[in-house]
Design an enzyme around this catalytic site. Structure first.
Site, PDB file in Angstrom:
ATOM      1  N   HIS A 116      -1.693  -4.760  -1.443  1.00 14.26           N
ATOM      2  CA  HIS A 116      -2.800  -4.389  -0.289  1.00 14.26           C
ATOM      3  C   HIS A 116      -4.266  -4.444  -1.507  1.00 14.26           C
ATOM      4  O   HIS A 116      -3.982  -3.981  -2.751  1.00 14.26           O
ATOM      5  CB  HIS A 116      -3.099  -2.608   0.440  1.00 14.26           C
ATOM      6  CG  HIS A 116      -1.942  -2.276   0.873  1.00 14.26           C
ATOM      7  ND1 HIS A 116      -1.723  -3.179   2.317  1.00 14.26           N
ATOM      8  CD2 HIS A 116      -0.744  -1.716   0.964  1.00 14.26           C
ATOM      9  CE1 HIS A 116      -0.914  -2.899   3.154  1.00 14.26           C
ATOM     10  NE2 HIS A 116       0.040  -2.522   2.227  1.00 14.26           N
ATOM     11  N   ASP A 162       7.833  -5.820   1.897  1.00 16.29           N
ATOM     12  CA  ASP A 162       7.823  -3.683   2.451  1.00 16.29           C
ATOM     13  C   ASP A 162       7.929  -3.190   4.054  1.00 16.29           C
ATOM     14  O   ASP A 162       8.558  -2.182   4.123  1.00 16.29           O
ATOM     15  CB  ASP A 162       7.464  -3.312   1.566  1.00 16.29           C
ATOM     16  CG  ASP A 162       5.962  -3.648   1.186  1.00 16.29           C
ATOM     17  OD1 ASP A 162       5.978  -4.810   2.501  1.00 16.29           O
ATOM     18  OD2 ASP A 162       4.990  -3.688   0.260  1.00 16.29           O
ATOM     19  N   TYR A 167      -7.134 -11.839   5.750  1.00 15.42           N
ATOM     20  CA  TYR A 167      -6.827 -12.332   4.371  1.00 15.42           C
ATOM     21  C   TYR A 167      -4.935 -13.828   4.094  1.00 15.42           C
ATOM     22  O   TYR A 167      -5.477 -14.305   2.852  1.00 15.42           O
ATOM     23  CB  TYR A 167      -6.787 -11.389   3.822  1.00 15.42           C
ATOM     24  CG  TYR A 167      -5.903 -10.591   3.324  1.00 15.42           C
ATOM     25  CD1 TYR A 167      -4.356 -10.628   3.105  1.00 15.42           C
ATOM     26  CD2 TYR A 167      -5.974  -9.243   4.157  1.00 15.42           C
ATOM     27  CE1 TYR A 167      -3.766  -9.544   3.520  1.00 15.42           C
ATOM     28  CE2 TYR A 167      -5.184  -7.838   4.220  1.00 15.42           C
ATOM     29  CZ  TYR A 167      -3.630  -8.470   3.631  1.00 15.42           C
ATOM     30  OH  TYR A 167      -2.806  -7.358   4.325  1.00 15.42           O
TER      31      TYR A 167
HETATM   32  P1  MGD Z   1      -0.521  -0.487  -2.823  1.00 14.60           P
HETATM   33  O1  MGD Z   1      -1.190   0.874  -3.056  1.00 14.60           O
HETATM   34  O2  MGD Z   1      -1.052  -1.094  -2.175  1.00 14.60           O
HETATM   35  O3  MGD Z   1       0.629  -0.314  -3.605  1.00 14.60           O
HETATM   36  O4  MGD Z   1       2.891  -0.453  -2.226  1.00 14.60           O
HETATM   37  P2  MGD Z   1       1.790  -1.859  -3.451  1.00 14.60           P
HETATM   38  O5  MGD Z   1       1.352  -2.664  -3.282  1.00 14.60           O
HETATM   39  O6  MGD Z   1       2.501  -0.874  -4.474  1.00 14.60           O
HETATM   40  O7  MGD Z   1      -1.231  -1.584  -4.443  1.00 14.60           O
HETATM   41  C1  MGD Z   1      -2.498  -1.958  -4.431  1.00 14.60           C
HETATM   42  C2  MGD Z   1      -3.254  -2.413  -6.262  1.00 14.60           C
HETATM   43  O8  MGD Z   1      -3.955  -3.005  -6.361  1.00 14.60           O
HETATM   44  C3  MGD Z   1      -3.778  -0.570  -6.821  1.00 14.60           C
HETATM   45  O9  MGD Z   1      -3.196  -0.578  -8.359  1.00 14.60           O
HETATM   46  C4  MGD Z   1      -5.289  -1.213  -6.356  1.00 14.60           C
HETATM   47  O10 MGD Z   1      -5.832  -0.645  -7.955  1.00 14.60           O
HETATM   48  C5  MGD Z   1      -4.878  -2.701  -7.104  1.00 14.60           C
HETATM   49  N1  MGD Z   1      -5.793  -3.686  -6.419  1.00 14.60           N
HETATM   50  C6  MGD Z   1      -6.313  -3.467  -5.513  1.00 14.60           C
HETATM   51  N2  MGD Z   1      -7.658  -4.177  -4.641  1.00 14.60           N
HETATM   52  C7  MGD Z   1      -7.898  -4.551  -5.960  1.00 14.60           C
HETATM   53  C8  MGD Z   1      -8.977  -5.566  -6.878  1.00 14.60           C
HETATM   54  O11 MGD Z   1      -9.690  -5.946  -6.151  1.00 14.60           O
HETATM   55  N3  MGD Z   1      -9.328  -5.480  -7.658  1.00 14.60           N
HETATM   56  C9  MGD Z   1      -7.965  -5.607  -8.423  1.00 14.60           C
HETATM   57  N4  MGD Z   1      -7.610  -5.832 -10.028  1.00 14.60           N
HETATM   58  N5  MGD Z   1      -6.687  -4.757  -8.412  1.00 14.60           N
HETATM   59  C10 MGD Z   1      -6.636  -4.060  -7.235  1.00 14.60           C
HETATM   60  C11 MGD Z   1       3.094  -1.060  -0.936  1.00 14.60           C
HETATM   61  C12 MGD Z   1       4.449  -1.022  -0.133  1.00 14.60           C
HETATM   62  O12 MGD Z   1       4.462   0.486  -0.569  1.00 14.60           O
HETATM   63  C13 MGD Z   1       4.251  -0.973   0.914  1.00 14.60           C
HETATM   64  S1  MGD Z   1       3.219  -1.734   1.858  1.00 14.60           S
HETATM   65  C14 MGD Z   1       5.383  -0.545   2.170  1.00 14.60           C
HETATM   66  S2  MGD Z   1       5.039  -0.451   3.489  1.00 14.60           S
HETATM   67  C15 MGD Z   1       6.152   0.497   1.629  1.00 14.60           C
HETATM   68  N6  MGD Z   1       6.475   1.678   1.868  1.00 14.60           N
HETATM   69  C16 MGD Z   1       6.932   3.020   0.852  1.00 14.60           C
HETATM   70  C17 MGD Z   1       8.069   3.941   2.195  1.00 14.60           C
HETATM   71  O13 MGD Z   1       7.345   3.610   3.264  1.00 14.60           O
HETATM   72  N7  MGD Z   1       8.351   4.831   1.030  1.00 14.60           N
HETATM   73  C18 MGD Z   1       8.605   5.205   0.033  1.00 14.60           C
HETATM   74  N8  MGD Z   1       8.789   5.938   0.094  1.00 14.60           N
HETATM   75  N9  MGD Z   1       8.125   4.034  -0.651  1.00 14.60           N
HETATM   76  C19 MGD Z   1       7.321   3.031   0.333  1.00 14.60           C
HETATM   77  N10 MGD Z   1       6.633   1.461  -0.883  1.00 14.60           N
HETATM   78  C20 MGD Z   1       6.430   0.670  -0.404  1.00 14.60           C
HETATM   79  P1  MGD Z   2       5.488   5.097   8.344  1.00 12.24           P
HETATM   80  O1  MGD Z   2       4.805   6.475   7.833  1.00 12.24           O
HETATM   81  O2  MGD Z   2       6.183   4.330   6.873  1.00 12.24           O
HETATM   82  O3  MGD Z   2       4.230   4.410   9.217  1.00 12.24           O
HETATM   83  O4  MGD Z   2       3.291   2.054   9.443  1.00 12.24           O
HETATM   84  P2  MGD Z   2       4.675   3.229   9.667  1.00 12.24           P
HETATM   85  O5  MGD Z   2       5.997   1.810   9.018  1.00 12.24           O
HETATM   86  O6  MGD Z   2       4.800   2.780  11.408  1.00 12.24           O
HETATM   87  O7  MGD Z   2       6.687   5.752   9.063  1.00 12.24           O
HETATM   88  C1  MGD Z   2       5.995   6.600  10.156  1.00 12.24           C
HETATM   89  C2  MGD Z   2       7.050   7.335  10.969  1.00 12.24           C
HETATM   90  O8  MGD Z   2       7.873   7.301  10.791  1.00 12.24           O
HETATM   91  C3  MGD Z   2       6.437   9.259  10.052  1.00 12.24           C
HETATM   92  O9  MGD Z   2       5.863   9.939  11.269  1.00 12.24           O
HETATM   93  C4  MGD Z   2       7.419   9.039   9.245  1.00 12.24           C
HETATM   94  O10 MGD Z   2       7.545  10.775   9.265  1.00 12.24           O
HETATM   95  C5  MGD Z   2       8.433   8.322  10.656  1.00 12.24           C
HETATM   96  N1  MGD Z   2       9.613   8.319   9.857  1.00 12.24           N
HETATM   97  C6  MGD Z   2      10.251   7.910   8.647  1.00 12.24           C
HETATM   98  N2  MGD Z   2      11.495   8.153   8.117  1.00 12.24           N
HETATM   99  C7  MGD Z   2      11.241   8.326  10.237  1.00 12.24           C
HETATM  100  C8  MGD Z   2      13.669   8.142  10.230  1.00 12.24           C
HETATM  101  O11 MGD Z   2      15.068   7.840   9.521  1.00 12.24           O
HETATM  102  N3  MGD Z   2      13.134   8.355  11.642  1.00 12.24           N
HETATM  103  C9  MGD Z   2      12.383   8.489  11.998  1.00 12.24           C
HETATM  104  N4  MGD Z   2      12.853   8.149  13.591  1.00 12.24           N
HETATM  105  N5  MGD Z   2      11.306   8.126  12.013  1.00 12.24           N
HETATM  106  C10 MGD Z   2      10.768   8.374  10.729  1.00 12.24           C
HETATM  107  C11 MGD Z   2       3.080   1.456   7.998  1.00 12.24           C
HETATM  108  C12 MGD Z   2       1.950   0.987   7.423  1.00 12.24           C
HETATM  109  O12 MGD Z   2       0.975   1.750   7.565  1.00 12.24           O
HETATM  110  C13 MGD Z   2       1.642   0.143   7.166  1.00 12.24           C
HETATM  111  S1  MGD Z   2       3.432  -1.026   6.384  1.00 12.24           S
HETATM  112  C14 MGD Z   2       1.034   0.090   6.026  1.00 12.24           C
HETATM  113  S2  MGD Z   2       1.660  -0.796   4.137  1.00 12.24           S
HETATM  114  C15 MGD Z   2       0.189   0.713   6.479  1.00 12.24           C
HETATM  115  N6  MGD Z   2       0.343   2.292   5.063  1.00 12.24           N
HETATM  116  C16 MGD Z   2      -0.600   2.941   5.196  1.00 12.24           C
HETATM  117  C17 MGD Z   2      -0.585   4.419   4.345  1.00 12.24           C
HETATM  118  O13 MGD Z   2      -0.482   4.629   2.884  1.00 12.24           O
HETATM  119  N7  MGD Z   2      -1.618   5.621   4.838  1.00 12.24           N
HETATM  120  C18 MGD Z   2      -2.333   5.365   5.911  1.00 12.24           C
HETATM  121  N8  MGD Z   2      -3.032   6.448   5.984  1.00 12.24           N
HETATM  122  N9  MGD Z   2      -1.759   4.462   7.131  1.00 12.24           N
HETATM  123  C19 MGD Z   2      -1.282   2.837   6.568  1.00 12.24           C
HETATM  124  N10 MGD Z   2      -1.217   2.228   7.992  1.00 12.24           N
HETATM  125  C20 MGD Z   2      -0.021   1.202   7.461  1.00 12.24           C
HETATM  126 MO   4MO Z   3       3.400  -1.693   4.338  1.00 12.66          MO
END
Ligand code: MGD
Ligand code: MGD
Ligand code: 4MO
Length: 860
Positions: A135, A165, A395
């Site tokens: 992001h 992811d 984007y």
């Molecule tokens: P972000 O917070 O999106 O996290 O994981 P990441 O992609 O690693 O990282 C954004 C980084 O880019 C930050 O360091 C921010 O400062 C930098 N950045 C943002 N904008 C700019 C900019 O304009 N310029 C510069 N130079 N830097 C910038 C996200 C990933 O995490 C996702 S999307 C998912 S779906 C996964 N979900 C997940 C989960 O459900 N459980 C667990 N345990 N781990 C997960 N990790 C995954």
């Molecule tokens: P999660 O928070 O991973 O979000 O969107 P989602 O994938 O829908 O999971 C949603 C719900 O699943 C949570 O309430 C969690 O408790 C439940 N859950 C976790 N594990 C299990 C399981 O094993 N079984 C069941 N039944 N439920 C489970 C992700 C989306 O959200 C993504 S990919 C991104 S990159 C954005 N990230 C993001 C964020 O970092 N913060 C906020 N505030 N909003 C976001 N929106 C986006």
């Molecule tokens: Mo995501």
């Protein structure tokens, strides 16, 4: 004192008006639309007319933006690690421990550009690795697909590919049951708001919390829809180990399966439907493939184990009677399955057995007639009746890179944007070049050898994910330099002390990090280049429009709002826009005029972008500059609605505006993308690829979790943690920057030592058994590490289950980095790097086993 001036800008959590006084941001708030803006849509349903409010909404992160811009953790000057000498001792092993000193831009750019040239000349192409995180600060010009790719494509680099992811289980699993590869396995969502309001009786939110996740980027646009549905008497059931925020607001019933057992619950439901004959027999017979063989598995004829409700109770912990009641009510009503927060996604798809959960969701909704009125996969977050025919890219459509291989530029945008000049491409970042999966960056550097399947997001077709790759690619050099952009991976990837260890070695001779804040991986760079935020530069974008693998994402919003992101204040300190940093470097490298296309400023690019979209049909450039935003008119009243998959249910040619399936992936424009053209209970693509893969078998099934209650280490680490996306921050964005988000007591907890700790949610009984009280500091640990957090003692998780959000922004080891307890809250230090299966390279970041004790301070 001057006058307050109102600017426009936008964020990952919605567009905003920004009040500025004397070059200082004083206020930021949602947009209030006026009579000049396009009128609302209206939906007629069950005798009522529904229409949205005339405002946009924002998320907590957006509300906290002002304090992030002025955060004491901003990097304001170019910095150099004190013990790094580019011409002498580099002391790589000290990364993460050494202090930094301020240097001039000239010195920083000279070091970075001379290292780029040295590495290219001494090691050949591909020895520079780069990657951003998922992001980005909002804005289609400044975005990583745009500015970063334009620069890196011109320099030549090995890309550390992102894993899918957000999609994991849908990508590696679901795609094999119904295609949708161009959406990485998630289903289309067109016109489902109208369908839901008119026809649905019940919604099963399964791993979905729209009040927290907001679909993605769409703030609270969908909240009123859930209130409307409630008013219409639509019942809402939540299946989630955590009593999530949407369940708290709307839930009629909450079922909490043990983590990793959702597929067993689904099998138990299917068993009841099969044995009681309460499924759509006609649909199953004509629109699906493999049902009979799958039935043998469900009934136990294949393995001797009937997947009945009693069996499902044993696996999931949900009482048999509740499973039966849910199955019966579901079958008797027109039910939407809200599988994941977007319609697709959901933490369950990032669990150890996420593939099978996603596949089971598809089987269940197919049994009930997916695509018929009121019956679909829909989480209330997408499918508003906005006009998809008005072209404005998201984007992921590449912006100023025009990269047709690695962005969705080639779908339409590149031809409009670059009608008169050249887009960029990078031959190394192609299937014929070299790349590295970002989940294995540490192994690539430390072990120097890798093999895997699938290059990044495999959206081209279902088979793309089977393709095998190796690092180093034949003839290419190993990585010598890491140009990191942002610094989040220690908080977001898996078993993340690996990344720390990778930085502390001379196998990686040079690291530069271009960062906005001093946090996470930025602390491990040799040189830090200070980037400014999008409030300190110009850009253009649309509310919640990412596009790419989520075509028409803006249908999450109640109004399509396109904004000019105005430069509200001068960049703080000596920070610069990412575009300016790359332009300065490009000039040092002798490719400045190519990068800037003859000296274009960001504003010049925005103007070119404006004219490459449909915006000129609705507003003049001059008016757009003055007003700062444009609301896209809705479809004319009486336009025909084309609900998602209705065409499929009725065996017609596809009539939605979706990007796929391509004509080559169907027969006569009918059917889904699978081999059979039907929704498959038994996957033909998996059958062809590896019919004996028991971790991803052609027959959709329940697989015991390898980080769950059947695991050998469960006795030692008996708490099953889920780690979904944080409620108040957006991944690392918003967290840990001393912004006001830190003060929310459901985000971090202030301890007596003055530090704000990340939260670990634990059931009352589990806490009591360990002598842990509310807000005590605790040590959360397993063989992979120790993280110090604050306990939140709660009934929102059942005994045996615990909850801690992923994505803490910083990494604060108490001793040696990579080898000591951590106290910023990196729960991802403790999850496993293991992939979901031997052939499916998805991260199972959401499931982990731990033990917990009261923290008494460092053992000496
Ligand atoms: P972000 O917070 O999106 O996290 O994981 P990441 O992609 O690693 O990282 C954004 C980084 O880019 C930050 O360091 C921010 O400062 C930098 N950045 C943002 N904008 C700019 C900019 O304009 N310029 C510069 N130079 N830097 C910038 C996200 C990933 O995490 C996702 S999307 C998912 S779906 C996964 N979900 C997940 C989960 O459900 N459980 C667990 N345990 N781990 C997960 N990790 C995954
Ligand atoms: P999660 O928070 O991973 O979000 O969107 P989602 O994938 O829908 O999971 C949603 C719900 O699943 C949570 O309430 C969690 O408790 C439940 N859950 C976790 N594990 C299990 C399981 O094993 N079984 C069941 N039944 N439920 C489970 C992700 C989306 O959200 C993504 S990919 C991104 S990159 C954005 N990230 C993001 C964020 O970092 N913060 C906020 N505030 N909003 C976001 N929106 C986006
Ligand atoms: Mo995501």
């Amino acid at each position: 004192m001057g006058e307050i001036k109102r600017y426009t800008n936008s964020t990952t959590g919605g567009p905003v008006f920004v009040d500025v006084l004397d070059d200082k941001i004083v206020r930021m708030y949602p947009m209030e639309l006026t009579d000049e803006d396009a009128p609302n849509w209206e939906i007629e349903a069950r005798g009522r007319t529904f229409t949205p409010s005339r405002k946009t909404t924002i998320t907590p992160v957006t509300a906290a933006w002002k304090s992030q811009i002025y955060s004491p953790k901003r990097v304001l000057y170019p910095m150099k690690r004190v013990d790094f000498d580019v011409n002498g001792e580099r002391n790589c092993e000290n990364r993460g421990s050494s202090e930094y000193e301020r240097i001039s831009w000239e010195e920083a750019l000279t070091i970075v550009s001379s290292e780029i040239i040295r590495v290219k000349r001494d090691f050949g192409p591909g020895a520079i690795m780069s990657t951003a995180s998922s992001h980005h600060l909002w804005g289609n010009i400044g975005y990583r697909f745009s500015t970063l790719f334009r620069f890196m494509n011109l320099v030549g680099f090995t890309y550390a590919d992102h894993n899918p992811d957000s999609w994991e289980g849908w990508h590696w699993g679901g795609m094999h049951n119904w295609g949708f590869s161009w959406r990485l396995g998630n289903p289309e969502q067109y016109d489902l708001l109208e369908d839901g309001l008119q026809n649905t009786d019940m919604i099963v939110f399964w791993s979905a919390d729209p009040e927290t996740n907001n679909g993605i980027y769409a703030a609270f646009e969908s909240t009123p829809r859930r209130f409307w549905l409630k008013e219409l008497g639509v019942k809402m059931v939540f299946i989630d180990p955590y009593h999530n925020h949407s369940a708290a607001l709307f839930g009629d019933k909450w079922l909490a399966p043990r983590s990793g057992t959702d597929a067993a619950l689904a099998a138990g439901i299917a068993y009841i439907w099969i044995t009681e004959g309460t499924y759509d027999k006609e649909y199953v017979a004509t629109r699906t493939h493999g049902f009979e063989r799958w039935t043998e598995y469900i009934l136990g004829k294949e393995d001797g184990i009937p997947k009945d409700a009693k069996w499902a109770e044993n696996e999931t912990g949900i009482p048999e009677r509740e499973i039966k009641a849910l199955a019966r009510e579901w079958a008797s009503k027109k039910t939407m399955l809200g599988a994941g927060g977007l319609g697709g996604w959901g933490g369950a798809c990032r669990a150890t057995t996420g593939n099978e959960w996603a596949r089971m969701m598809i089987c269940l909704i197919a049994m009930q007639g997916m695509g018929k009125p009121g019956i679909n996969v829909w989480s209330t977050t997408q499918g508003a009746p906005v006009d998809e025919s008005f072209f404005f890219p998201g984007y992921a459509e590449g912006g100023i890179s025009g990269d047709v291989d690695n962005a969705a530029s080639g779908y339409e945008f590149a031809y409009r944007m670059f009608a008169n000049d050249r887009p960029t491409r990078n031959p190394i970042n192609s299937p014929q070049g070299q790349h590295i999966p970002r989940l294995r960056i540490p192994e690539a550097i430390l072990e120097g050898k890798l093999e895997w399947r699938g290059k990044g997001f495999c959206g081209a077709n279902v088979e793309a994910q089977f393709q095998k790759y190796e690092y180093p690619a034949p003839g290419y050099s190993k990585i010598q330099m890491y140009y990191r952009y942002g610094g989040s991976f220690i908080g977001t990837m898996t078993e993340t002390k690996r990344y720390v260890k990778m930085y502390r070695t001379d196998k990686l001779p040079f690291v530069v990090n271009q960062s906005v804040w001093f946090e996470g991986e930025a602390r491990f760079a040799d040189i830090i280049l200070p980037a400014c935020t999008n409030f300190e530069r110009w850009d253009i974008s649309e509310f919640a429009n990412c596009s790419g693998y989520i075509p028409h994402t803006y249908s999450q919003c109640n109004h399509r709002v396109i904004s000019l992101q105005m430069k509200c204040i001068e960049p703080l300190g000596e920070s610069k826009s990412d575009y300016q940093i790359f332009a300065d470097l490009a000039y040092k490298l002798g490719i400045g005029d190519i990068f800037t296309d003859g000296g274009k400023t960001e504003m010049d690019w925005i103007k070119q972008y404006f004219y490459a979209t449909d915006l000129p049909k609705g507003i003049t450039w001059e008016k757009f500059l003055e007003k700062g935003y444009y609301v896209v008119p809705n479809k004319p009243k009486g336009s025909k609605s084309t609900p998602a998959m209705r065409w499929y249910a009725e065996d017609r040619e596809i009539d939605t505006p979706d990007w796929g399936p391509m004509p080559s992936q169907q027969v006569a424009r009918k059917g889904v993308q699978t081999g059979s053209g039907k929704i498959e209970f038994v996957s033909t693509s998996l059958e062809r690829f590896d019919p004996n893969d028991m971790e991803r078998h052609p027959v959709t099934r329940y697989i015991e979790s390898w980080e769950g209650h059947h695991s050998p280490h469960y006795a030692q680490y008996p708490l099953q943690v889920i780690s979904p996306h944080p409620r108040f921050s957006f991944h690392t964005m918003g967290d840990s920057k001393e912004s006001h988000l830190n003060e929310i007591r459901d985000h971090r907890v202030l301890a007596a030592d003055g530090h704000r700790y990340w939260i670990f949610r634990i059931n009352t009984k589990d806490a009591e058994a360990r002598g842990i009280k509310h807000h005590d500091l605790i040590k959360v640990f397993n063989d992979r590490g120790v993280v110090i957090m604050a306990a939140q003692v709660t009934e929102r998780v059942p005994p045996g289950t615990a909850h801690s959000y992923e994505s803490c922004a910083d990494y604060l080891p108490l001793g040696e980095p990579g080898n000591s307890p951590e106290r910023a809250g990196c729960i991802n230090n403790l999850n496993s790097k293991r992939f979901m299966g031997k052939n499916s390279y998805g991260m199972a970041s959401n499931s982990l086993l731990v033990q917990v004790e009261k923290w008494e301070g460092m053992e000496s």
